[in-house]
Design a protein around this motif. Structure first.
Motif, PDB file in Angstrom:
ATOM      1  N   ILE A 262      52.650  39.362  38.137  1.00 33.37           N
ATOM      2  CA  ILE A 262      51.877  40.253  39.006  1.00 33.37           C
ATOM      3  C   ILE A 262      50.847  41.077  38.221  1.00 33.37           C
ATOM      4  O   ILE A 262      49.697  41.142  38.622  1.00 33.37           O
ATOM      5  CB  ILE A 262      52.811  41.113  39.874  1.00 33.37           C
ATOM      6  N   PRO A 263      51.176  41.665  37.056  1.00 31.36           N
ATOM      7  CA  PRO A 263      50.144  42.386  36.306  1.00 31.36           C
ATOM      8  C   PRO A 263      49.082  41.484  35.675  1.00 31.36           C
ATOM      9  O   PRO A 263      48.019  41.956  35.294  1.00 31.36           O
ATOM     10  CB  PRO A 263      50.923  43.116  35.205  1.00 31.36           C
ATOM     11  N   LEU A 264      49.363  40.186  35.569  1.00 35.51           N
ATOM     12  CA  LEU A 264      48.367  39.277  34.995  1.00 35.51           C
ATOM     13  C   LEU A 264      47.156  39.088  35.904  1.00 35.51           C
ATOM     14  O   LEU A 264      46.073  38.769  35.421  1.00 35.51           O
ATOM     15  CB  LEU A 264      48.993  37.916  34.690  1.00 35.51           C
ATOM     16  N   LEU A 265      47.319  39.280  37.192  1.00 36.52           N
ATOM     17  CA  LEU A 265      46.206  39.088  38.120  1.00 36.52           C
ATOM     18  C   LEU A 265      45.042  40.037  37.825  1.00 36.52           C
ATOM     19  O   LEU A 265      43.927  39.567  37.550  1.00 36.52           O
ATOM     20  CB  LEU A 265      46.693  39.229  39.567  1.00 36.52           C
ATOM     21  N   PRO A 266      45.228  41.361  37.825  1.00 38.09           N
ATOM     22  CA  PRO A 266      44.088  42.222  37.505  1.00 38.09           C
ATOM     23  C   PRO A 266      43.599  42.059  36.067  1.00 38.09           C
ATOM     24  O   PRO A 266      42.399  42.134  35.800  1.00 38.09           O
ATOM     25  CB  PRO A 266      44.594  43.638  37.754  1.00 38.09           C
ATOM     26  N   THR A 267      44.527  41.784  35.149  1.00 36.33           N
ATOM     27  CA  THR A 267      44.129  41.590  33.758  1.00 36.33           C
ATOM     28  C   THR A 267      43.239  40.368  33.610  1.00 36.33           C
ATOM     29  O   THR A 267      42.207  40.410  32.938  1.00 36.33           O
ATOM     30  CB  THR A 267      45.376  41.435  32.872  1.00 36.33           C
ATOM     31  N   GLY A 268      43.613  39.281  34.248  1.00 38.30           N
ATOM     32  CA  GLY A 268      42.820  38.051  34.179  1.00 38.30           C
ATOM     33  C   GLY A 268      41.454  38.197  34.820  1.00 38.30           C
ATOM     34  O   GLY A 268      40.447  37.740  34.263  1.00 38.30           O
ATOM     35  N   ILE A 269      41.403  38.835  35.977  1.00 38.17           N
ATOM     36  CA  ILE A 269      40.122  39.025  36.650  1.00 38.17           C
ATOM     37  C   ILE A 269      39.202  39.900  35.804  1.00 38.17           C
ATOM     38  O   ILE A 269      38.018  39.599  35.632  1.00 38.17           O
ATOM     39  CB  ILE A 269      40.325  39.612  38.053  1.00 38.17           C
ATOM     40  N   ALA A 270      39.740  40.989  35.254  1.00 38.13           N
ATOM     41  CA  ALA A 270      38.927  41.879  34.410  1.00 38.13           C
ATOM     42  C   ALA A 270      38.431  41.147  33.167  1.00 38.13           C
ATOM     43  O   ALA A 270      37.268  41.306  32.771  1.00 38.13           O
ATOM     44  CB  ALA A 270      39.729  43.110  34.013  1.00 38.13           C
ATOM     45  N   ALA A 271      39.269  40.342  32.556  1.00 41.67           N
ATOM     46  CA  ALA A 271      38.874  39.611  31.358  1.00 41.67           C
ATOM     47  C   ALA A 271      37.769  38.601  31.658  1.00 41.67           C
ATOM     48  O   ALA A 271      36.783  38.509  30.917  1.00 41.67           O
ATOM     49  CB  ALA A 271      40.081  38.907  30.749  1.00 41.67           C
ATOM     50  N   VAL A 272      37.905  37.869  32.744  1.00 43.34           N
ATOM     51  CA  VAL A 272      36.893  36.866  33.095  1.00 43.34           C
ATOM     52  C   VAL A 272      35.560  37.525  33.439  1.00 43.34           C
ATOM     53  O   VAL A 272      34.505  37.108  32.945  1.00 43.34           O
ATOM     54  CB  VAL A 272      37.384  35.977  34.263  1.00 43.34           C
TER      55      VAL A 272
ATOM     56  N   LEU B   5      48.389  44.704  44.890  1.00 44.09           N
ATOM     57  CA  LEU B   5      49.056  45.589  45.851  1.00 44.09           C
ATOM     58  C   LEU B   5      49.227  44.913  47.204  1.00 44.09           C
ATOM     59  O   LEU B   5      50.254  45.084  47.867  1.00 44.09           O
ATOM     60  CB  LEU B   5      48.273  46.890  45.999  1.00 44.09           C
ATOM     61  N   ALA B   6      48.220  44.132  47.622  1.00 46.31           N
ATOM     62  CA  ALA B   6      48.334  43.416  48.890  1.00 46.31           C
ATOM     63  C   ALA B   6      49.479  42.406  48.829  1.00 46.31           C
ATOM     64  O   ALA B   6      50.252  42.261  49.782  1.00 46.31           O
ATOM     65  CB  ALA B   6      47.018  42.713  49.216  1.00 46.31           C
ATOM     66  N   VAL B   7      49.597  41.712  47.695  1.00 49.60           N
ATOM     67  CA  VAL B   7      50.693  40.754  47.520  1.00 49.60           C
ATOM     68  C   VAL B   7      52.037  41.476  47.559  1.00 49.60           C
ATOM     69  O   VAL B   7      52.986  41.028  48.211  1.00 49.60           O
ATOM     70  CB  VAL B   7      50.528  39.970  46.201  1.00 49.60           C
ATOM     71  N   LEU B   8      52.116  42.616  46.872  1.00 50.33           N
ATOM     72  CA  LEU B   8      53.372  43.358  46.861  1.00 50.33           C
ATOM     73  C   LEU B   8      53.759  43.843  48.253  1.00 50.33           C
ATOM     74  O   LEU B   8      54.935  43.828  48.617  1.00 50.33           O
ATOM     75  CB  LEU B   8      53.281  44.541  45.902  1.00 50.33           C
ATOM     76  N   GLN B   9      52.774  44.263  49.044  1.00 49.23           N
ATOM     77  CA  GLN B   9      53.078  44.694  50.404  1.00 49.23           C
ATOM     78  C   GLN B   9      53.528  43.521  51.261  1.00 49.23           C
ATOM     79  O   GLN B   9      54.442  43.655  52.072  1.00 49.23           O
ATOM     80  CB  GLN B   9      51.868  45.376  51.034  1.00 49.23           C
ATOM     81  N   ALA B  10      52.907  42.368  51.082  1.00 49.15           N
ATOM     82  CA  ALA B  10      53.308  41.182  51.835  1.00 49.15           C
ATOM     83  C   ALA B  10      54.720  40.744  51.432  1.00 49.15           C
ATOM     84  O   ALA B  10      55.521  40.360  52.279  1.00 49.15           O
ATOM     85  CB  ALA B  10      52.326  40.049  51.602  1.00 49.15           C
TER      86      ALA B  10
ATOM     87  N   GLY C 250      36.524  44.240  38.166  1.00 48.95           N
ATOM     88  CA  GLY C 250      37.529  43.184  38.243  1.00 48.95           C
ATOM     89  C   GLY C 250      38.942  43.732  38.224  1.00 48.95           C
ATOM     90  O   GLY C 250      39.812  43.246  38.945  1.00 48.95           O
ATOM     91  N   SER C 251      39.156  44.756  37.435  1.00 53.80           N
ATOM     92  CA  SER C 251      40.473  45.387  37.396  1.00 53.80           C
ATOM     93  C   SER C 251      40.814  46.025  38.735  1.00 53.80           C
ATOM     94  O   SER C 251      41.941  45.930  39.217  1.00 53.80           O
ATOM     95  CB  SER C 251      40.504  46.441  36.291  1.00 53.80           C
ATOM     96  N   TYR C 252      39.824  46.671  39.348  1.00 55.87           N
ATOM     97  CA  TYR C 252      40.047  47.284  40.660  1.00 55.87           C
ATOM     98  C   TYR C 252      40.365  46.220  41.714  1.00 55.87           C
ATOM     99  O   TYR C 252      41.328  46.358  42.473  1.00 55.87           O
ATOM    100  CB  TYR C 252      38.813  48.089  41.082  1.00 55.87           C
ATOM    101  N   ILE C 253      39.570  45.164  41.751  1.00 57.74           N
ATOM    102  CA  ILE C 253      39.783  44.096  42.745  1.00 57.74           C
ATOM    103  C   ILE C 253      41.134  43.421  42.506  1.00 57.74           C
ATOM    104  O   ILE C 253      41.888  43.158  43.445  1.00 57.74           O
ATOM    105  CB  ILE C 253      38.635  43.061  42.682  1.00 57.74           C
TER     106      ILE C 253
END
Length: 85
Positions: free
Chosen positions: A57-67, A32-37, A23-26
């Motif tokens: 922006i850092p909450l996205l990987p944190t939230g996915i990993a937590a869930v 990163l895709a959002v930042l590039q866009a 989840g953290s990787y995804i």
């Protein structure tokens, strides 16, 4: 006085840890895709204050990993005594 030492096998990596890492990787890839866009078109997040961008922006990987870590089942450890499971 002391009982026989308990020998433990090398435990496998728990499913929770594997799913949280995935989840953290995804989430990081998505961030990163959002930042590039955004780098190409700043109007996508221009309505956010700068401090909110830095927090969100850092909450996205944190939230996915937590869930994903929360939803994954524990890896069973039949090698441990019942009192330590």
């Amino acid at each position: 006085m002391h009982g026989a030492p308990i020998e433990h096998s090398t435990p496998p990596v728990e499913a929770k840890v594997k799913w949280a890492a995935f989840g953290s990787y995804i989430g990081s890839t998505a961030a990163l895709a959002v930042l590039q866009a955004v780098d190409a078109d700043h109007s996508l997040i221009a309505f956010w204050p700068d401090w909110l961008e830095a927090i969100t922006i850092p909450l996205l990987p944190t939230g996915i990993a937590a869930v994903l870590g929360f939803r994954a089942k524990h890896t069973p450890r039949p090698d441990l005594p019942e009192s330590q499971r």
